[in-house]
Design an enzyme around this catalytic site. Structure first.
Site, PDB file in Angstrom:
ATOM      1  N   TYR A  38       0.865  -1.175   0.000  1.00 13.04           N
ATOM      2  CA  TYR A  38       0.000   0.000   0.000  1.00 13.04           C
ATOM      3  C   TYR A  38       0.899   1.221   0.000  1.00 13.04           C
ATOM      4  O   TYR A  38       1.813   1.336   0.821  1.00 13.04           O
ATOM      5  CB  TYR A  38      -0.930   0.032   1.222  1.00 13.04           C
ATOM      6  CG  TYR A  38      -1.867   1.227   1.160  1.00 13.04           C
ATOM      7  CD1 TYR A  38      -3.072   1.149   0.478  1.00 13.04           C
ATOM      8  CD2 TYR A  38      -1.512   2.443   1.745  1.00 13.04           C
ATOM      9  CE1 TYR A  38      -3.914   2.242   0.367  1.00 13.04           C
ATOM     10  CE2 TYR A  38      -2.357   3.550   1.637  1.00 13.04           C
ATOM     11  CZ  TYR A  38      -3.555   3.434   0.949  1.00 13.04           C
ATOM     12  OH  TYR A  38      -4.379   4.528   0.836  1.00 13.04           O
ATOM     13  N   CYS A  39       0.645   2.156  -0.911  1.00 14.44           N
ATOM     14  CA  CYS A  39       1.520   3.326  -1.041  1.00 14.44           C
ATOM     15  C   CYS A  39       0.745   4.590  -0.680  1.00 14.44           C
ATOM     16  O   CYS A  39      -0.267   4.904  -1.319  1.00 14.44           O
ATOM     17  CB  CYS A  39       2.049   3.412  -2.469  1.00 14.44           C
ATOM     18  SG  CYS A  39       3.082   4.876  -2.743  1.00 14.44           S
ATOM     19  N   VAL A  40       1.201   5.304   0.336  1.00 15.47           N
ATOM     20  CA  VAL A  40       0.506   6.542   0.734  1.00 15.47           C
ATOM     21  C   VAL A  40       0.696   7.631  -0.321  1.00 15.47           C
ATOM     22  O   VAL A  40      -0.117   8.535  -0.434  1.00 15.47           O
ATOM     23  CB  VAL A  40       0.993   7.068   2.104  1.00 15.47           C
ATOM     24  CG1 VAL A  40       0.555   6.156   3.225  1.00 15.47           C
ATOM     25  CG2 VAL A  40       2.491   7.271   2.119  1.00 15.47           C
TER      26      VAL A  40
ATOM     27  N   LEU B  60      -2.067   6.943  -2.729  1.00 16.89           N
ATOM     28  CA  LEU B  60      -3.379   6.765  -2.090  1.00 16.89           C
ATOM     29  C   LEU B  60      -4.073   5.501  -2.580  1.00 16.89           C
ATOM     30  O   LEU B  60      -5.281   5.457  -2.779  1.00 16.89           O
ATOM     31  CB  LEU B  60      -4.260   8.006  -2.377  1.00 16.89           C
ATOM     32  CG  LEU B  60      -5.643   8.105  -1.742  1.00 16.89           C
ATOM     33  CD1 LEU B  60      -5.563   8.110  -0.228  1.00 16.89           C
ATOM     34  CD2 LEU B  60      -6.383   9.335  -2.231  1.00 16.89           C
TER      35      LEU B  60
END
Ligand SMILES: [Zn+2]
Length: 310
Positions: free
Chosen positions: A149-151, A154
């Site tokens: 999951y990549c902030v 998003l």
């Protein structure tokens, strides 16, 4: 003692992501302003350096368009969900029997390593999941060929947006390196007092910040790109890195060319485009929903969603 709630962390990450989209757009705007305000006057005034400045600006603007396209593809494209009702068995009856067996058996397939050959069941989604799919706690569902999951984007990075994510990294790396190179002269000029009389008094500060950020991003992205290049070459995801170290004969390694095609698609003309053609998408989905891909046989065109025999 601090009571750390995992679900609150997930919600926090989701909100951070919204801010990060604005941060990315802010960095791009800042750098674009610094570069264009430094080189557009050279083009306008003509002279010996005008042609060089024009082509540098053109290349930089093309990179900005490419990185924004790849970025929004990584943000907006669904990383790949497990179709409702999917199971890896030959028939619905077999799937139901296996699920019943799972409920009462002592073994717990969901805890076994991917690639062990035994079908896995996600307790959170209450559904079977294909090999290489993992449950993403932030989006609350299983994602095909999940990477992480990549902030920054998003979104969860998985089967259908990993290519866009990698292209975003590549284009950003080149754009940051180019911008830092183009701004280096102005950056040095700030310390020599050459920028004191510019029309825009804020420009030296903007160039200073843009140069520092671009140089820092360029250096940090270099390491990240090398890591992902090795993962692509080995047909491995970030999640699987530790599992691969314990598995000498990595079952998903199909040779360099096929491993690259598994991420970038079969058409080399589209390798630099952050989206897939409908045919490439069908192949990727079909392969992701198979139990195990053959290493040497031709990659079959995926038949889309549905149950497949193990
Ligand atoms: Zn799940």
């Amino acid at each position: 003692m601090v009571d750390l709630n995992v679900f609150q962390c997930c919600r926090f990450l989701r909100h951070i992501g919204k801010v990060m989209v604005l941060v990315v757009l802010g960095f791009v705007t800042l750098t674009a302003y610094a570069v264009i305000s430094s080189y557009a006057p050279m083009v306008a005034h003509g002279g010996a350096r005008a042609a060089g400045a024009f082509f540098a600006l053109l290349f930089f603007c093309a990179l900005v368009v490419a990185l924004l396209w790849a970025y929004f593809a990584a943000v907006l494209v669904d990383p790949g969900r497990v179709p409702a009702g999917w199971h890896p068995f030959g028939s619905d009856e077999e799937a139901a029997a296996e699920l019943e067996r799972l409920e009462f058996a002592s073994y717990r397939p969901q805890e076994r390593l991917a690639g062990s050959g035994r079908p896995r069941f996600c307790r959170k989604c209450e559904a079977w999941k294909p090999e290489r799919a993992h449950h993403d706690s932030i989006t609350g569902r299983c994602v095909l060929r999940m990477d992480h999951y990549c902030v920054w984007v998003l979104n969860c990075v998985g089967l259908l947006n990993y290519k866009a994510f990698l292209l975003f990294l590549c284009y950003t790396f080149v754009a940051c390196g180019l911008a830092a190179g183009l701004l280096a002269g102005t950056f040095v000029g700030i310390f020599r007092g050459l920028e004191a009389g510019t029309e825009d008094p804020a420009r030296p500060a903007i160039v200073f910040v843009a140069f520092v950020i671009d140089a820092a991003f360029c250096l940090s992205l270099a390491g990240f790109l090398i890591m992902h290049a090795r993962l692509v070459a080995a047909n491995c995801t970030t999640i699987e890195m530790y599992e691969k170290r314990r598995t000498p004969d990595w079952p998903y390694n199909r040779g360099l060319r096929r491993n690259v095609q598994d991420v970038f698609g079969n058409s080399q003309l589209r390798w630099f485009v952050p989206t897939y053609s409908p045919e490439e998408r069908a192949v990727l989905l079909g392969n992701a929903l198979r139990r195990r891909l053959p290493r040497s046989d031709a990659t079959p065109v995926g038949s889309g969603y549905g149950a497949m025999a193990p």
